[in-house]
Design a protein around this motif. Structure first.
Motif, mmCIF file in Angstrom:
data_model
loop_
_atom_site.group_PDB
_atom_site.id
_atom_site.type_symbol
_atom_site.label_atom_id
_atom_site.label_comp_id
_atom_site.label_asym_id
_atom_site.label_seq_id
_atom_site.Cartn_x
_atom_site.Cartn_y
_atom_site.Cartn_z
ATOM 1 N N ALA A 65 4.547 -1.664 11.208
ATOM 2 C CA ALA A 65 3.863 -0.411 10.887
ATOM 3 C C ALA A 65 4.257 0.084 9.500
ATOM 4 C CB ALA A 65 4.194 0.647 11.942
ATOM 5 N N ILE A 66 5.546 -0.039 9.153
ATOM 6 C CA ILE A 66 5.989 0.414 7.825
ATOM 7 C C ILE A 66 5.341 -0.439 6.740
ATOM 8 C CG2 ILE A 66 7.983 0.686 6.299
ATOM 9 C CD1 ILE A 66 9.658 1.268 8.773
ATOM 10 N N SER A 67 5.268 -1.766 6.964
ATOM 11 C CA SER A 67 4.650 -2.637 5.966
ATOM 12 C C SER A 67 3.203 -2.236 5.730
ATOM 13 C CB SER A 67 4.665 -4.103 6.404
ATOM 14 O OG SER A 67 5.913 -4.463 6.879
ATOM 15 N N ILE A 68 2.480 -2.025 6.831
ATOM 16 C CA ILE A 68 1.053 -1.711 6.699
ATOM 17 C C ILE A 68 0.881 -0.364 6.016
ATOM 18 C CG2 ILE A 68 -1.035 -1.138 8.007
ATOM 19 C CD1 ILE A 68 -0.346 -3.392 9.888
ATOM 20 N N PHE A 69 1.714 0.617 6.417
ATOM 21 C CA PHE A 69 1.646 1.920 5.761
ATOM 22 C C PHE A 69 1.913 1.767 4.267
ATOM 23 C CE2 PHE A 69 4.527 5.112 3.929
ATOM 24 C CZ PHE A 69 3.607 6.126 3.744
ATOM 25 N N GLY A 70 2.970 1.018 3.926
ATOM 26 C CA GLY A 70 3.363 0.888 2.529
ATOM 27 C C GLY A 70 2.263 0.284 1.684
ATOM 28 N N VAL A 71 1.685 -0.809 2.182
ATOM 29 C CA VAL A 71 0.660 -1.481 1.398
ATOM 30 C C VAL A 71 -0.581 -0.605 1.272
ATOM 31 C CG1 VAL A 71 -0.953 -3.408 1.445
ATOM 32 C CG2 VAL A 71 1.465 -3.800 1.784
ATOM 33 N N TYR A 72 -0.937 0.068 2.380
ATOM 34 C CA TYR A 72 -2.127 0.902 2.307
ATOM 35 C C TYR A 72 -1.907 2.097 1.392
ATOM 36 C CZ TYR A 72 -6.379 3.246 3.603
ATOM 37 O OH TYR A 72 -7.611 3.836 3.546
ATOM 38 N N ALA A 73 -0.690 2.667 1.440
ATOM 39 C CA ALA A 73 -0.411 3.847 0.618
ATOM 40 C C ALA A 73 -0.549 3.519 -0.864
ATOM 41 C CB ALA A 73 0.984 4.378 0.918
ATOM 42 N N VAL A 74 -0.160 2.308 -1.265
ATOM 43 C CA VAL A 74 -0.213 1.962 -2.682
ATOM 44 C C VAL A 74 -1.598 1.453 -3.073
ATOM 45 C CG1 VAL A 74 0.749 0.459 -4.454
ATOM 46 C CG2 VAL A 74 2.253 1.523 -2.800
ATOM 47 N N GLN A 75 -2.206 0.645 -2.220
ATOM 48 C CA GLN A 75 -3.444 -0.029 -2.601
ATOM 49 C C GLN A 75 -4.705 0.714 -2.154
ATOM 50 O OE1 GLN A 75 -1.792 -2.001 -4.816
ATOM 51 N NE2 GLN A 75 -3.494 -3.376 -4.417
ATOM 52 N N VAL A 76 -4.594 1.457 -1.060
ATOM 53 C CA VAL A 76 -5.711 2.180 -0.466
ATOM 54 C C VAL A 76 -6.935 1.306 -0.198
ATOM 55 C CG1 VAL A 76 -6.716 4.497 -0.379
ATOM 56 C CG2 VAL A 76 -4.930 4.037 -1.994
ATOM 57 N N THR A 77 -6.721 0.066 0.220
ATOM 58 C CA THR A 77 -7.852 -0.735 0.710
ATOM 59 C C THR A 77 -7.390 -1.497 1.946
ATOM 60 O OG1 THR A 77 -7.236 -2.724 -0.489
ATOM 61 C CG2 THR A 77 -8.748 -1.235 -1.600
ATOM 62 N N THR A 78 -8.307 -1.678 2.910
ATOM 63 C CA THR A 78 -7.933 -2.482 4.069
ATOM 64 C C THR A 78 -7.882 -3.966 3.697
ATOM 65 O OG1 THR A 78 -10.170 -1.932 4.699
ATOM 66 C CG2 THR A 78 -8.438 -1.238 6.183
ATOM 67 N N PHE A 79 -8.553 -4.331 2.597
ATOM 68 C CA PHE A 79 -8.507 -5.730 2.160
ATOM 69 C C PHE A 79 -7.055 -6.179 1.991
ATOM 70 C CE2 PHE A 79 -8.209 -8.809 -1.306
ATOM 71 C CZ PHE A 79 -9.038 -9.798 -0.825
ATOM 72 N N ASP A 80 -6.242 -5.317 1.398
ATOM 73 C CA ASP A 80 -4.855 -5.693 1.170
ATOM 74 C C ASP A 80 -4.058 -5.798 2.467
ATOM 75 O OD1 ASP A 80 -5.392 -4.960 -1.799
ATOM 76 O OD2 ASP A 80 -3.352 -5.761 -1.746
ATOM 77 N N ILE A 81 -4.478 -5.059 3.506
ATOM 78 C CA ILE A 81 -3.770 -5.199 4.784
ATOM 79 C C ILE A 81 -4.043 -6.578 5.380
ATOM 80 C CG2 ILE A 81 -3.446 -4.255 7.089
ATOM 81 C CD1 ILE A 81 -4.229 -1.582 6.076
ATOM 82 N N PHE A 82 -5.306 -7.032 5.272
ATOM 83 C CA PHE A 82 -5.605 -8.376 5.763
ATOM 84 C C PHE A 82 -4.840 -9.426 4.973
ATOM 85 C CE2 PHE A 82 -9.571 -6.189 7.166
ATOM 86 C CZ PHE A 82 -9.306 -6.303 8.518
ATOM 87 N N LEU A 83 -4.794 -9.221 3.659
ATOM 88 C CA LEU A 83 -4.033 -10.131 2.798
ATOM 89 C C LEU A 83 -2.573 -10.148 3.230
ATOM 90 C CD1 LEU A 83 -5.269 -11.655 0.461
ATOM 91 C CD2 LEU A 83 -4.292 -9.982 -1.093
ATOM 92 N N LEU A 84 -2.042 -8.958 3.517
ATOM 93 C CA LEU A 84 -0.656 -8.802 3.954
ATOM 94 C C LEU A 84 -0.401 -9.605 5.219
ATOM 95 C CD1 LEU A 84 2.015 -6.921 3.804
ATOM 96 C CD2 LEU A 84 0.847 -5.565 5.492
ATOM 97 N N LEU A 85 -1.306 -9.464 6.217
ATOM 98 C CA LEU A 85 -1.121 -10.185 7.477
ATOM 99 C C LEU A 85 -1.212 -11.690 7.245
ATOM 100 C CD1 LEU A 85 -3.235 -7.872 9.799
ATOM 101 C CD2 LEU A 85 -0.759 -8.105 9.789
ATOM 102 N N GLY A 86 -2.147 -12.087 6.382
ATOM 103 C CA GLY A 86 -2.292 -13.507 6.073
ATOM 104 C C GLY A 86 -1.024 -14.070 5.444
ATOM 105 N N PHE A 87 -0.481 -13.354 4.478
ATOM 106 C CA PHE A 87 0.735 -13.833 3.840
ATOM 107 C C PHE A 87 1.923 -13.789 4.796
ATOM 108 C CE2 PHE A 87 -1.432 -13.534 -0.269
ATOM 109 C CZ PHE A 87 -0.960 -14.699 -0.838
#
Lengths: 151, 505
Positions: free
Chosen positions: B402-424
């Protein structure tokens, strides 16, 4: 070491290298008076990746797989959590941060270990509301807020 | 010296003291928790600090964030010893050696003095490496200022060669990871010509793959996925801590090992590629060799705790030198720190001390303060930190996601980066469990744009003649060093000697 994985990974990286090489050929070569355009660096790297993959492919033929005791992996838990995090990402913008985070955490906690549902609910509620309150109210950041029908 | 005083002025500002404190506190917790190493800890906290400092001016935000993140880095080195000693399960890889004697001491009821000596040794080592950092920073960055693009290119190749040569079991795999990282860094708009590369008209990719997303995915999520899949039962009883203040003779006995461990650790830390893990290992071997009672090692001698713990802390200080003065990160964690600095438009390297003296010296001064804080924190609070070990993974792992997803979304503000995050995350798990080291990948991703730009500038100046890298003397020497760095372990392997490698940095 896992031979099957190494083979698959090698072939994947080989393909990635080739794709990057082909892709870099399609980049326009305009270099504004310089001989070295934007296509040179990725092309060279793709080439090196291909060569390294071939080298590893030969290496995987030589060593014998060292199979230790196979640990039973918890696939069910992993997939439950992974798929719920994908849904978390999809639903984040439509129904807002607090609800999705709360639900994701409940599912996550209960998947890891069943039981003590109240403790899970309290922790999940504290985290989702806490982060939202701190970040959006105090630091004025942007997170998807509540869904329209709740506002 | 005046710069250092200015640095202290920056670091002693109330909010920066708070950030340093928070950093070392979280760092200690990260070190104590098994499963989160310094790398994933720092990666995870980048977005959190970014959102905390969002109200500051850019330069100030950079200073405060890097103070916090560096605090996590060396705080983790302190915390890692706690689990090694109490549980015999090292919290991170640089404390593996500490467990040999530390756990034996704990079994004999001397856990308190082992923990105290570890804290004192870490403190002494931290101070030693910082003094050396202060002395070396100016001269080194002056040398580096004379470098042209060709020299820079070769220097970075040396950095990559060093890290790839020492990471993991298979050098081929390490090199593949490096090249893969470099390739990923070419995605996005080309910074020289503005041509789009490998974006396939996906607008999210124009800015390139965000470093933050990749690092958090590979390290933090990768480790969480691993922990979920390979559930480890931890039924070991935690040893009682007992008396914390070490006896006089124990202090006397460990003074030598601490001094030697600090120096050795610092020297190993400066070398790119050889991180804290190797430093702690070497210093343990050294102590065993020169000790009058080598048979005592492994049975609970205090020198076996003091030396490696000092060494790994000194190494984390030493690793700051190439990062700050040359702009070359020598390990996975420093690569992540560098990525964080670059997010704030602060470019580490020789110009850092001229362009952003407040960032550079503020960081150095804050590390002095942070080390004092750690000593104060760790002596009385070690019992509380030992409690953190008992945090059930049931709650910890989903919270990290949850912290990772919050962090990435807070900085990038796109769900695309969350998918990228999960993929990586999945990629990181698969690669790491199959001996593909991740540190070179991140290093390649961070250094990629700089290597490419310097290469193109050098080649433009020479009209496309690749011999320019060999004709310039400094560049030539650096390239030769890079080749030797790869060739020597290879030749030693051919001769049948086993080579020590860094499993994890």
């Amino acid at each position: 070491m896992n031979k099957t994985f190494d083979r698959i990974a090698t072939l994947t990286f080989l393909a990635i290298g080739v794709l990057f090489m082909i892709g870099s050929l399609r980049i326009s070569k305009s270099a504004y008076g310089s001989v070295v355009g934007p296509n040179v660096f990725p092309f060279l790297l793709g080439l090196i990746l291909v060569l390294l993959s071939v080298k590893l492919l030969f290496e995987t033929m030589r060593y014998r797989s060292t199979h230790g005791e196979k640990q039973r992996l918890q696939y069910k838990k992993f997939w439950t959590i992974f798929i719920s995090s994908i849904f978390y990402a999809i639903l984040l913008e439509p129904i807002g941060y607090v609800i999705t985070t709360f639900l994701f955490l409940i599912i996550g906690f209960q998947t890891m270990e069943k039981g003590s549902i109240w403790k899970s609910i309290i922790i999940a509620a504290c985290f989702s509301l806490g982060v939202y309150g701190l970040y959006v109210k105090m630091l004025q950041g942007t997170l998807p807020s509540w869904p329209i029908w709740l506002r | 010296m005046t710069f250092l005083l200015d640095g202290f002025q920056t670091a002693l500002q109330l909010h920066n003291l708070f950030f340093a404190f928070l950093g070392v506190l979280i760092g200690t917790a990260v070190g104590v928790l098994p499963g989160i190493g310094p790398m994933s800890g720092v990666a995870l906290l980048i977005p959190v600090t970014a959102s905390m400092t969002s109200g500051f001016e850019p330069a100030q935000a950079a200073t405060s964030s890097i103070i916090l993140l560096a605090g996590v880095y060396y705080g983790a080195m302190y915390g890692g010893s706690t689990t090694s000693i109490l549980l015999n399960t090292p919290g991170e890889s640089s404390s593996v050696v500490t467990a040999l004697d530390g756990y034996q001491m704990a079994k004999q009821g001397r856990a308190g003095s082992a923990l105290a000596i570890a804290a004192i040794g870490s403190f002494a080592a931290g101070i030693v490496s910082l003094i050396a950092l202060v002395l070396l920073a100016e001269p080194l960055s002056n040398v580096a200022l004379k470098f042209g693009p060709a020299e820079y290119f070769s220097l970075m190749i040396l950095g990559l060669a060093a890290v790839s040569g020492l990471a993991g079991n298979s050098m081929t795999k390490a090199w593949m990871m490096t090249v893969f990282g470099l390739l990923l860094s070419t995605i996005g708009l080309d910074s020289v010509s503005g041509v789009e590369r490998f974006t396939y008209n996906i607008s999210f990719l124009y800015g390139g793959l965000e470093f933050l997303t990749v690092a958090v995915g590979l390290f933090a999520l990768g480790e969480v996925f691993k922990a979920i899949l390979h559930k480890e039962q931890n039924n070991d009883r935690i040893a009682k801590i007992g008396r914390i203040i070490p006896a006089k003779e124990e202090l006397k006995e460990s003074a030598g090992p601490i001094a030697r461990g600090s120096l050795l650790g610092f020297l190993v830390g400066i070398l790119p590629g050889a991180g804290a893990t190797l430093a702690s290992f070497f210093s343990y071997m050294l102590e065993k060799k020169i000790s009058k009672h080598p048979e005592k090692f492994g049975k609970g001698t205090i020198a076996g705790v003091a030396a490696p713990e000092s060494a790994n802390n000194a190494a984390s200080g030493g690793a700051m030198i190439p990062l700050l003065t040359l702009g070359i990160p020598g390990s996975g964690t420093t690569a992540i720190l560098m990525g964080a600095l670059m997010m704030y438009n602060v470019q580490p390297g020789p110009l850092l001390f001229d362009e952003h003296p407040d960032v550079a010296w503020g960081l150095i001064a804050s590390m002095f303060i942070g080390n004092v804080m750690l000593l104060i924190l760790n002596m009385p609070l070690v019992k509380i930190f030992a409690k953190i070990i008992e945090t059930p993974p049931k709650y910890l792992l989903p919270l990290i996601i949850a912290i990772s997803i919050f962090g990435v979304y807070a900085v990038q503000v796109t769900t695309f980066d969350i998918f990228l995050l999960l993929g990586f995350g999945v990629l990181g798990y698969l690669l790491a469990t199959n001996d593909f080291p991740l540190a070179p990948l991140v290093l390649g991703l961070v250094l990629g744009p700089m290597i490419e730009n310097n290469m193109r500038r050098a080649l433009t100046a020479s009209n496309g003649d690749f011999f320019v890298f060999i004709e310039k003397p400094i560049s030539f020497v650096l390239l030769i060093a890079a080749i030797l760095w790869i060739a020597i372990p290879f030749l030693m392997k051919l001769k049948g000697k086993s080579v020590i490698v860094n499993e994890d940095m």
